[in-house]
Design an enzyme around this catalytic site. Sequence first.
Site, PDB file in Angstrom:
ATOM      1  N   ARG A  64       0.827  -1.223   0.000  1.00 36.14           N
ATOM      2  CA  ARG A  64       0.000   0.000   0.000  1.00 36.14           C
ATOM      3  C   ARG A  64       0.856   1.267   0.000  1.00 36.14           C
ATOM      4  O   ARG A  64       0.552   2.238  -0.683  1.00 36.14           O
ATOM      5  CB  ARG A  64      -0.920  -0.022   1.220  1.00 36.14           C
ATOM      6  CG  ARG A  64      -2.079   0.937   1.125  1.00 36.14           C
ATOM      7  CD  ARG A  64      -3.001   0.857   2.338  1.00 36.14           C
ATOM      8  NE  ARG A  64      -3.476  -0.471   2.644  1.00 36.14           N
ATOM      9  CZ  ARG A  64      -4.384  -1.121   1.935  1.00 36.14           C
ATOM     10  NH1 ARG A  64      -4.901  -0.558   0.858  1.00 36.14           N
ATOM     11  NH2 ARG A  64      -4.764  -2.332   2.286  1.00 36.14           N
ATOM     12  N   ARG A  90      -9.260   1.168  -4.185  1.00 29.02           N
ATOM     13  CA  ARG A  90      -8.141   0.835  -3.296  1.00 29.02           C
ATOM     14  C   ARG A  90      -8.092   1.824  -2.135  1.00 29.02           C
ATOM     15  O   ARG A  90      -8.486   2.984  -2.291  1.00 29.02           O
ATOM     16  CB  ARG A  90      -6.805   0.903  -4.040  1.00 29.02           C
ATOM     17  CG  ARG A  90      -6.750   0.064  -5.284  1.00 29.02           C
ATOM     18  CD  ARG A  90      -6.571  -1.378  -4.929  1.00 29.02           C
ATOM     19  NE  ARG A  90      -6.543  -2.207  -6.129  1.00 29.02           N
ATOM     20  CZ  ARG A  90      -6.534  -3.525  -6.087  1.00 29.02           C
ATOM     21  NH1 ARG A  90      -6.559  -4.179  -4.939  1.00 29.02           N
ATOM     22  NH2 ARG A  90      -6.507  -4.218  -7.205  1.00 29.02           N
ATOM     23  N   LEU A  92      -5.881   4.148   0.168  1.00 29.63           N
ATOM     24  CA  LEU A  92      -4.570   4.801   0.106  1.00 29.63           C
ATOM     25  C   LEU A  92      -3.882   4.740   1.465  1.00 29.63           C
ATOM     26  O   LEU A  92      -4.520   4.754   2.513  1.00 29.63           O
ATOM     27  CB  LEU A  92      -4.729   6.266  -0.320  1.00 29.63           C
ATOM     28  CG  LEU A  92      -5.257   6.492  -1.739  1.00 29.63           C
ATOM     29  CD1 LEU A  92      -5.451   7.984  -1.983  1.00 29.63           C
ATOM     30  CD2 LEU A  92      -4.319   5.890  -2.781  1.00 29.63           C
ATOM     31  N   ASN A 106     -13.458  12.029  -1.519  1.00 27.95           N
ATOM     32  CA  ASN A 106     -13.975  10.713  -1.915  1.00 27.95           C
ATOM     33  C   ASN A 106     -15.491  10.768  -1.970  1.00 27.95           C
ATOM     34  O   ASN A 106     -16.127  11.524  -1.225  1.00 27.95           O
ATOM     35  CB  ASN A 106     -13.546   9.647  -0.896  1.00 27.95           C
ATOM     36  CG  ASN A 106     -13.993   8.250  -1.292  1.00 27.95           C
ATOM     37  OD1 ASN A 106     -13.863   7.842  -2.450  1.00 27.95           O
ATOM     38  ND2 ASN A 106     -14.530   7.502  -0.349  1.00 27.95           N
ATOM     39  N   HIS A 108     -18.923   8.249  -1.689  1.00 29.30           N
ATOM     40  CA  HIS A 108     -19.324   6.915  -1.215  1.00 29.30           C
ATOM     41  C   HIS A 108     -20.832   6.744  -1.423  1.00 29.30           C
ATOM     42  O   HIS A 108     -21.609   7.655  -1.089  1.00 29.30           O
ATOM     43  CB  HIS A 108     -18.971   6.765   0.268  1.00 29.30           C
ATOM     44  CG  HIS A 108     -19.312   5.406   0.792  1.00 29.30           C
ATOM     45  ND1 HIS A 108     -18.590   4.286   0.446  1.00 29.30           N
ATOM     46  CD2 HIS A 108     -20.316   4.969   1.582  1.00 29.30           C
ATOM     47  CE1 HIS A 108     -19.132   3.227   1.021  1.00 29.30           C
ATOM     48  NE2 HIS A 108     -20.184   3.605   1.713  1.00 29.30           N
ATOM     49  N   ASP A 140      -9.374  10.668   5.272  1.00 29.43           N
ATOM     50  CA  ASP A 140      -8.372  10.616   6.344  1.00 29.43           C
ATOM     51  C   ASP A 140      -7.752   9.215   6.344  1.00 29.43           C
ATOM     52  O   ASP A 140      -7.899   8.479   5.370  1.00 29.43           O
ATOM     53  CB  ASP A 140      -8.975  11.025   7.703  1.00 29.43           C
ATOM     54  CG  ASP A 140      -9.964  10.014   8.252  1.00 29.43           C
ATOM     55  OD1 ASP A 140     -10.136   8.936   7.632  1.00 29.43           O
ATOM     56  OD2 ASP A 140     -10.562  10.284   9.306  1.00 29.43           O
ATOM     57  N   ASP A 144     -13.432   5.354   4.434  1.00 22.96           N
ATOM     58  CA  ASP A 144     -14.759   6.001   4.389  1.00 22.96           C
ATOM     59  C   ASP A 144     -15.098   6.699   5.711  1.00 22.96           C
ATOM     60  O   ASP A 144     -16.207   6.570   6.245  1.00 22.96           O
ATOM     61  CB  ASP A 144     -15.846   4.950   4.043  1.00 22.96           C
ATOM     62  CG  ASP A 144     -15.654   4.370   2.652  1.00 22.96           C
ATOM     63  OD1 ASP A 144     -15.099   5.061   1.792  1.00 22.96           O
ATOM     64  OD2 ASP A 144     -16.054   3.216   2.435  1.00 22.96           O
TER      65      ASP A 144
HETATM   66  C1  GRF Z   1     -19.855   5.291  -7.229  1.00 20.46           C
HETATM   67  O1  GRF Z   1     -21.123   4.825  -6.852  1.00 20.46           O
HETATM   68  C2  GRF Z   1     -19.073   5.788  -6.039  1.00 20.46           C
HETATM   69  O2  GRF Z   1     -19.857   6.277  -5.000  1.00 20.46           O
HETATM   70  C3  GRF Z   1     -18.356   4.548  -5.575  1.00 20.46           C
HETATM   71  O3  GRF Z   1     -18.045   3.849  -6.760  1.00 20.46           O
HETATM   72  C4  GRF Z   1     -18.983   4.174  -7.780  1.00 20.46           C
HETATM   73  C5  GRF Z   1     -18.167   4.618  -8.969  1.00 20.46           C
HETATM   74  O4  GRF Z   1     -18.970   4.810 -10.116  1.00 20.46           O
HETATM   75  N1  GRF Z   1     -17.216   4.900  -4.761  1.00 20.46           N
HETATM   76  P1  GRF Z   1     -18.321   5.472 -11.420  1.00 20.46           P
HETATM   77  O5  GRF Z   1     -17.047   4.696 -11.751  1.00 20.46           O
HETATM   78  O6  GRF Z   1     -18.048   6.908 -11.131  1.00 20.46           O
HETATM   79  O7  GRF Z   1     -19.353   5.290 -12.486  1.00 20.46           O
END
Ligand code: GRF
Length: 201
Positions: A64, A90, A92, A106, A108, A140, A144
């Site tokens: 990593r 991945r 980080l 990020n 999520h 961080d 998530d």
């Molecule tokens: C998204 O739903 C995001 O929230 C998650 O992975 C998915 C990526 O979708 N982390 P894309 O590659 O942007 O279409």
Amino acid sequence: MEKLAVLVSGSGTNLQAILDAAAADPDFGAEVVVVISDRAEVRALERAESAGVPAVVVPWNRDRATHTGAICDVAQEYGATAMVLAGYMRVLHAEAIRRFPDRILNIHPALLPSFPGTHGVAEALEYGVKVSGVTVHFVDEHVDHGPIIAQRVVPVLSGDTEDDLHARIHEQEHVLFPEVVKAFAHGRLHVEGRRVEWREP
Ligand code: GRF
């Protein structure tokens, strides 16, 4: 002008939303200078090429710290001032946070702190929640977990499959992520402990 390295692993629809917003809005305040993927032959790399943005594959190498160092090196070679994780699968190493402090975003596909990790959409559905959603947060050293910048609620409808719910979540992501990136680029996001205050431009 904020210069973004966007990290991807898959279809890249969030990358596309950011590229489109940057192209359409003269006041966006950010440009994508490089797209970095941990795997070749993903749709996200084609999207980068179509937009004329350099695309670089940094394959996962099981270490990593080394992997993270290589990604940060590429980002900085292209002059990136911030990193955006747009479906990057991945985790980080903390080294990235040291090199880009409060400058990694990020997205999520759930309402954190519920359902972190790779299977957030499926786990929310299995749990039986009636609403899920989207979270954009600063990264961080935990998965998530960093300070939450913005969230949008998405209803779970009767009979939803994982794909149905994820499609509805994606629609909100494509609106929210560019909004957050623009606010970040305009210096509107102020981190105070775990709380992120949005200030007027
Ligand atoms: C998204 O739903 C995001 O929230 C998650 O992975 C998915 C990526 O979708 N982390 P894309 O590659 O942007 O279409």
